[in-house]
Write a protein that holds these residues in place. Structure first.
Motif, PDB file in Angstrom:
ATOM      1  N   LEU A 198      -6.624  63.081  11.488  1.00 41.55           N
ATOM      2  CA  LEU A 198      -7.925  62.556  12.022  1.00 41.55           C
ATOM      3  C   LEU A 198      -9.129  63.390  11.695  1.00 41.55           C
ATOM      4  N   MET A 199     -10.003  62.567  11.246  1.00 38.71           N
ATOM      5  CA  MET A 199     -11.320  62.856  10.523  1.00 38.71           C
ATOM      6  C   MET A 199     -12.374  62.426  11.565  1.00 38.71           C
ATOM      7  N   HIS A 200     -13.419  63.272  11.952  1.00 36.74           N
ATOM      8  CA  HIS A 200     -14.565  63.134  12.479  1.00 36.74           C
ATOM      9  C   HIS A 200     -15.608  63.314  11.511  1.00 36.74           C
ATOM     10  N   LEU A 201     -16.456  62.257  11.478  1.00 34.57           N
ATOM     11  CA  LEU A 201     -17.471  62.079  10.343  1.00 34.57           C
ATOM     12  C   LEU A 201     -18.825  61.833  11.049  1.00 34.57           C
ATOM     13  N   ASP A 202     -19.923  62.590  10.701  1.00 33.67           N
ATOM     14  CA  ASP A 202     -21.200  62.387  11.573  1.00 33.67           C
ATOM     15  C   ASP A 202     -22.064  62.196  10.187  1.00 33.67           C
ATOM     16  N   LEU A 203     -23.117  61.233  10.153  1.00 29.91           N
ATOM     17  CA  LEU A 203     -24.074  60.981   9.116  1.00 29.91           C
ATOM     18  C   LEU A 203     -25.254  62.234   9.245  1.00 29.91           C
ATOM     19  N   ASP A 204     -25.590  62.819   8.000  1.00 34.30           N
ATOM     20  CA  ASP A 204     -26.621  63.623   7.938  1.00 34.30           C
ATOM     21  C   ASP A 204     -27.948  62.952   7.620  1.00 34.30           C
ATOM     22  N   TYR A 205     -28.935  63.196   8.356  1.00 33.63           N
ATOM     23  CA  TYR A 205     -30.317  62.774   7.935  1.00 33.63           C
ATOM     24  C   TYR A 205     -30.541  61.077   8.225  1.00 33.63           C
ATOM     25  N   PHE A 206     -29.362  60.627   9.067  1.00 30.66           N
ATOM     26  CA  PHE A 206     -29.719  59.366   9.475  1.00 30.66           C
ATOM     27  C   PHE A 206     -30.783  59.010  10.235  1.00 30.66           C
ATOM     28  N   LYS A 207     -31.336  59.895  11.406  1.00 29.70           N
ATOM     29  CA  LYS A 207     -32.450  59.681  12.041  1.00 29.70           C
ATOM     30  C   LYS A 207     -33.688  59.577  11.171  1.00 29.70           C
ATOM     31  N   GLN A 208     -33.746  60.160  10.109  1.00 35.35           N
ATOM     32  CA  GLN A 208     -34.947  60.293   9.304  1.00 35.35           C
ATOM     33  C   GLN A 208     -35.084  59.020   8.667  1.00 35.35           C
ATOM     34  N   ALA A 217      -4.609  63.575  22.086  1.00 32.89           N
ATOM     35  CA  ALA A 217      -5.546  62.812  21.636  1.00 32.89           C
ATOM     36  C   ALA A 217      -6.900  63.693  22.012  1.00 32.89           C
ATOM     37  N   ASP A 218      -7.062  63.860  23.193  1.00 35.91           N
ATOM     38  CA  ASP A 218      -8.307  64.594  23.392  1.00 35.91           C
ATOM     39  C   ASP A 218      -8.498  65.962  22.978  1.00 35.91           C
ATOM     40  N   ARG A 219      -7.426  66.589  22.799  1.00 31.14           N
ATOM     41  CA  ARG A 219      -7.519  67.995  22.331  1.00 31.14           C
ATOM     42  C   ARG A 219      -7.958  67.951  20.741  1.00 31.14           C
ATOM     43  N   MET A 220      -7.231  66.863  20.290  1.00 30.56           N
ATOM     44  CA  MET A 220      -7.405  66.833  18.672  1.00 30.56           C
ATOM     45  C   MET A 220      -9.012  66.297  18.311  1.00 30.56           C
ATOM     46  N   LEU A 221      -9.381  65.359  19.074  1.00 26.53           N
ATOM     47  CA  LEU A 221     -10.761  64.853  18.836  1.00 26.53           C
ATOM     48  C   LEU A 221     -11.838  66.133  19.321  1.00 26.53           C
ATOM     49  N   ASN A 222     -11.579  66.848  20.164  1.00 20.09           N
ATOM     50  CA  ASN A 222     -12.338  68.030  20.350  1.00 20.09           C
ATOM     51  C   ASN A 222     -12.080  69.072  19.205  1.00 20.09           C
ATOM     52  N   ASP A 223     -11.179  69.162  18.706  1.00 17.46           N
ATOM     53  CA  ASP A 223     -10.998  70.125  17.518  1.00 17.46           C
ATOM     54  C   ASP A 223     -11.616  69.692  16.200  1.00 17.46           C
ATOM     55  N   ALA A 224     -11.446  68.353  16.104  1.00 13.27           N
ATOM     56  CA  ALA A 224     -12.128  67.740  14.940  1.00 13.27           C
ATOM     57  C   ALA A 224     -13.460  67.695  14.890  1.00 13.27           C
ATOM     58  N   ASP A 225     -14.260  67.553  16.035  1.00 15.53           N
ATOM     59  CA  ASP A 225     -15.413  67.844  16.456  1.00 15.53           C
ATOM     60  C   ASP A 225     -16.028  69.041  16.393  1.00 15.53           C
ATOM     61  N   ARG A 226     -15.202  70.192  16.477  1.00 14.74           N
ATOM     62  CA  ARG A 226     -15.564  71.575  16.377  1.00 14.74           C
ATOM     63  C   ARG A 226     -15.546  71.890  14.821  1.00 14.74           C
ATOM     64  N   ALA A 227     -14.703  71.288  14.120  1.00 14.33           N
ATOM     65  CA  ALA A 227     -14.733  71.424  12.716  1.00 14.33           C
ATOM     66  C   ALA A 227     -16.036  70.640  12.124  1.00 14.33           C
ATOM     67  N   LEU A 228     -16.246  69.771  12.588  1.00 12.02           N
ATOM     68  CA  LEU A 228     -17.315  68.707  12.174  1.00 12.02           C
ATOM     69  C   LEU A 228     -18.602  69.683  12.430  1.00 12.02           C
ATOM     70  N   TYR A 229     -18.733  70.308  13.577  1.00 11.41           N
ATOM     71  CA  TYR A 229     -20.062  71.115  13.652  1.00 11.41           C
ATOM     72  C   TYR A 229     -19.876  72.431  12.897  1.00 11.41           C
ATOM     73  N   ALA A 230     -18.785  72.823  12.609  1.00  9.39           N
ATOM     74  CA  ALA A 230     -18.725  73.995  11.529  1.00  9.39           C
ATOM     75  C   ALA A 230     -19.353  73.626  10.129  1.00  9.39           C
ATOM     76  N   SER A 231     -19.148  72.095   9.885  1.00 15.25           N
ATOM     77  CA  SER A 231     -19.575  71.776   8.498  1.00 15.25           C
ATOM     78  C   SER A 231     -21.178  71.630   8.597  1.00 15.25           C
ATOM     79  N   LYS A 232     -21.555  71.323   9.764  1.00 14.50           N
ATOM     80  CA  LYS A 232     -23.132  70.977  10.008  1.00 14.50           C
ATOM     81  C   LYS A 232     -23.760  72.400  10.090  1.00 14.50           C
ATOM     82  N   ASP A 233     -22.992  73.430  10.444  1.00 13.53           N
ATOM     83  CA  ASP A 233     -23.404  74.933  10.534  1.00 13.53           C
ATOM     84  C   ASP A 233     -23.690  75.548   9.251  1.00 13.53           C
TER      85      ASP A 233
END
Lengths: 372, 200
Positions: free
Chosen positions: A235-245, A338-354
């Motif tokens: 499961l991969m959670h992807l968030d675009l960077d700088y999209f708002k700009q 499912a919920d747990r994994m979505l949550n964990d992928a999200d945490r990993a995503l925020y680690a990437s952002k950080d």
């Protein structure tokens, strides 16, 4: 204009008895030179059922809205033939409009060839008729109409088709108003039902209309299916960077273009069996069925990031975005939920952002139970 | 043809005989259409199919059912707007019948696409009037018969009506003849030019 008319003055004179006048113009008034109402048509009389308009002063019964600045009836006669707007002064203040025609002792009407070309002259009250010596005014004739207040007046005074002159299209107009309202009502009903069906169809649809990717609903249903099947998946959670700009700088058109481009990249980099869903404005979830090969998923993640770092052309502009990704695998869990994994992928995503964006982080199962 | 006509038939079946009858009709017809929308258009043959299926269910002839539909259009509360539009024709039953000539053009003003029969009114004596149905489909004569019967009651007039056929130009058409015996036989229902509820 009228001076052109060289022929003899017409000697035709049409005598009208009061009841004939009433049949032709059921809302007329005959006003004496002193400004007293001498006669009223039957429909006009119906509008004041409890009083006799005959004998009253016109300007005491009605407030004159047009013409302006009329203090005395003689001022009104001075206007010659003119449009009038009146309102009852007392009781229900119904407004009406109509034409006032001054009556003189002889030949109040003159033939008028304006706009009639070579056709027979039309009889009209004319400017010159007033100035003829010896023409004592005999008061005025006013023919009123209910105008746009007709629906209200018909209701209030219980008017029937017999109250309107047969040549008057008012009854046809009321018919049309009613028929059109029924049709409009039906159309509104249909529209609201169609709108309901559209909303329903949209919520039941599994695709995102902008990108053609799967939507959150579709992702949820696949995750729950996988949850039950015990099939391994990534499961991969992807968030675009700088999209708002991009949105803020180049507008929503550019934003939409970028999202479609991203969707293309994500589909290129995944297999047909994998699910790519747009789950938020600039958030995507990728589900790799049967794949818990971390090296392979890391490779895919980095390829996606590097391709999204390439500038995207839109309307002569270069839109620059990137992506942060967080990944987790069903094999990390004894009982993947499912919920747990979505949550964990999200945490990993925020680690990437950080870590400064454009990163890929794999969720560390060691952190299970650890809060950050 | 406008769904308005199909829908009238559907509402008639549901209001008078209940949803179960309508459900059976839908199944028998097999068009997979449970609900006709007044403002959408449907094929003309749906109308025949539904009428035949409904007649089967009710064990009546299509002509009898059509006549009942005509009566329903005037008398049922759900169809009050139809009665009102018809009452615009005149203050008496006779005036109303004489105004049927204009009905087609009046309706065209409101709904230009609505394809309804053109009616030709002819007077034969001071009390006998005939209305010919000029239309490329058969069957509206019976609906007209039902409408006229109900409108006579609405005006409180005593009338004998008959559905037959007659010549119109070089065509043979359906024709309803009305013999008026008494214009004010009973107290009719009221009619105001403006509907009560529109005054809000």
């Amino acid at each position: 204009m009228n001076e052109d008319y060289a022929g003899p003055l017409p000697v035709r004179y049409v005598p009208f008895e009061a009841d004939v006048l009433g049949a032709l113009m059921p809302m007329h008034m005959h006003v004496s030179p002193t400004g007293h109402i001498v006669a009223v048509g039957p429909t006009l009389a119906k509008l004041r059922p409890n009083e006799d308009l005959v004998g009253q002063r016109l300007l005491e019964v009605f407030e004159l809205k047009r013409p302006l600045h009329i203090a005395h009836f003689s001022d009104l006669l001075g206007h010659e033939s003119c449009m009038v707007r009146v309102k009852f002064r007392h009781g229900y203040r119904l407004g009406m409009k109509g034409l006032l025609v001054p009556l003189s002792t002889r030949q109040p009407m003159l033939p008028d060839r304006r706009a009639s070309g070579g056709a027979a002259p039309v009889l009209r009250p004319t400017a010159s008729s007033k100035h003829r010596a010896g023409h004592e005014p005999r008061g005025a004739l006013i023919n009123l109409s209910l105008g746009v207040n007709v629906v209200e007046a018909v209701q209030r005074y219980n008017l029937s088709s017999a109250d309107f002159a047969p040549a008057d299209p008012t009854v046809d107009m009321l018919y049309l108003i009613e028929a059109k309202s029924i049709a409009l009502e039906e159309s509104k009903r249909l529209n609201s039902r169609l709108e309901g069906a559209r909303v329903e169809a949209e919520t039941q649809a599994s695709t995102d209309t902008l990108t053609g990717l799967q939507n959150r609903r579709s992702m949820d249903s696949l995750l729950h299916q996988l949850e039950g099947s015990r099939q391994a998946f990534g499961l991969m959670h992807l968030d675009l960077d700088y999209f708002k700009q991009v949105n803020d700088t180049f507008g929503h058109g550019a934003g939409d273009h970028v999202l479609k481009f991203v969707a293309g990249v994500l589909q290129d980099e995944t297999r047909a069996d994998d699910l790519v869903a747009r789950v938020g404005g600039d958030e995507f979830v990728l589900i790799f069925r049967g794949c818990v090969d971390l090296a392979m998923l890391e490779g895919i993640a980095w390829r996606i990031i590097s391709r999204l770092e390439e500038p995207i052309s839109y309307d002569g502009h270069q839109c620059r975005i990137s992506a942060s990704i967080g990944t987790t695998l069903s094999s990390f869990y004894r009982e993947p939920s499912a919920d747990r994994m979505l949550n964990d992928a999200d945490r990993a995503l925020y680690a990437s952002k950080d870590q400064g964006r454009a990163r890929h982080t794999v969720f560390n199962p060691e952190q299970l139970g650890v809060t950050n | 043809m406008y769904g308005l006509v199909h829908r009238a038939l559907q509402c008639f079946a549901q209001d008078i005989y209940g949803d179960e009858i309508w459900d059976k009709v839908v199944v028998e017809v097999g068009h997979q259409l449970h609900e006709y929308e007044a403002m959408l258009t449907y094929p003309d043959h749906h109308l025949d199919d539904v009428l035949v299926a409904l007649s089967d269910q009710l064990e009546k002839t299509p002509t009898q059912v059509s006549e009942d539909v005509g009566t329903y259009l005037v008398t049922h509360t759900r169809m009050e707007p139809v009665r009102r539009l018809l009452r615009f024709g005149g203050a008496t039953f006779e005036e109303f019948v004489l105004s049927l000539d204009d009905l087609h053009d009046r309706l065209k003003l409101a709904l230009p696409d609505l394809d309804l029969p053109r009616l030709e009114v002819e007077t034969h004596s001071s009390s006998a009037i005939s209305v010919s149905v000029d239309f490329d489909r058969q069957g509206f004569g019976a609906v007209l018969l039902g409408i006229l019967r109900a409108m006579a009651d609405d005006y409180g007039a005593l009338v004998v009506l008959e559905l037959g056929r007659g010549g119109l130009g070089d065509k043979e058409v359906e024709r309803v003849t009305a013999e008026l015996f008494e214009a004010q036989f009973a107290t009719g229902r009221g009619f105001g030019l403006v509907a009560e509820e529109s005054m809000t």
